[in-house]
Design a protein around this motif. Structure first.
Motif: not given
Length: 135
Positions: A3-17, A25-32
């Motif tokens: 739910d926090d855009p900063l956490i999302v970007e941090l996780l995306m970067t960590r996963l990428h590296f 996906c920013t919410d459950g509806v867009s994921l589904l």
């Protein structure tokens, strides 16, 4: 998802590296909505998301049968025993509370990816033969 855009970007970067190709996906509806069009090796869900919370997403995935083929981790600040029990009873394979340690998070994601079910081989037609399979 988180739910926090900063956490999302941090996780995306960590996963990428960490060697992953994360999909955001920013919410459950867009994921589904996106899920039928992508192949995921694992799913990380936050409980608190806009439009549809992680528990609802988890429940809908379980009802559709997709959760059997999609190892899922709940990653959330909500770490009460009732939240852990609910996530696991709905079909999550792992639960991790924030704040996270990157190395532990990546190890647990790798473990989730190894849990992807392998489909059973198709039965062979014709005479039976001996086969050796080395794994």
């Amino acid at each position: 998802m988180d739910d926090d855009p900063l956490i999302v970007e941090l996780l995306m970067t960590r996963l990428h590296f960490g060697g992953f190709e994360p999909l955001k996906c920013t919410d459950g509806v867009s994921l589904l909505e996106r899920l039928p069009h992508v192949r995921l090796d694992a799913l990380v869900l936050d409980v608190n998301m806009p439009r549809m919370d992680g528990f609802t997403v988890l429940s809908l995935l379980a009802q559709s049968g997709r959760l059997k083929r999609l190892p899922t981790m709940m990653l959330t600040a909500r770490n009460q025993a009732v939240d852990v029990d609910k996530a696991l009873s709905l079909g999550a394979m792992d639960f991790m509370a924030k704040p996270i340690q990157t190395d532990v998070f990546l190890r647990r994601i790798r473990r989730l990816c190894r849990r992807i079910p392998v489909p059973a081989p198709e039965p062979q037609q014709g005479p039976a033969e001996d086969h050796w399979v080395i794994d």
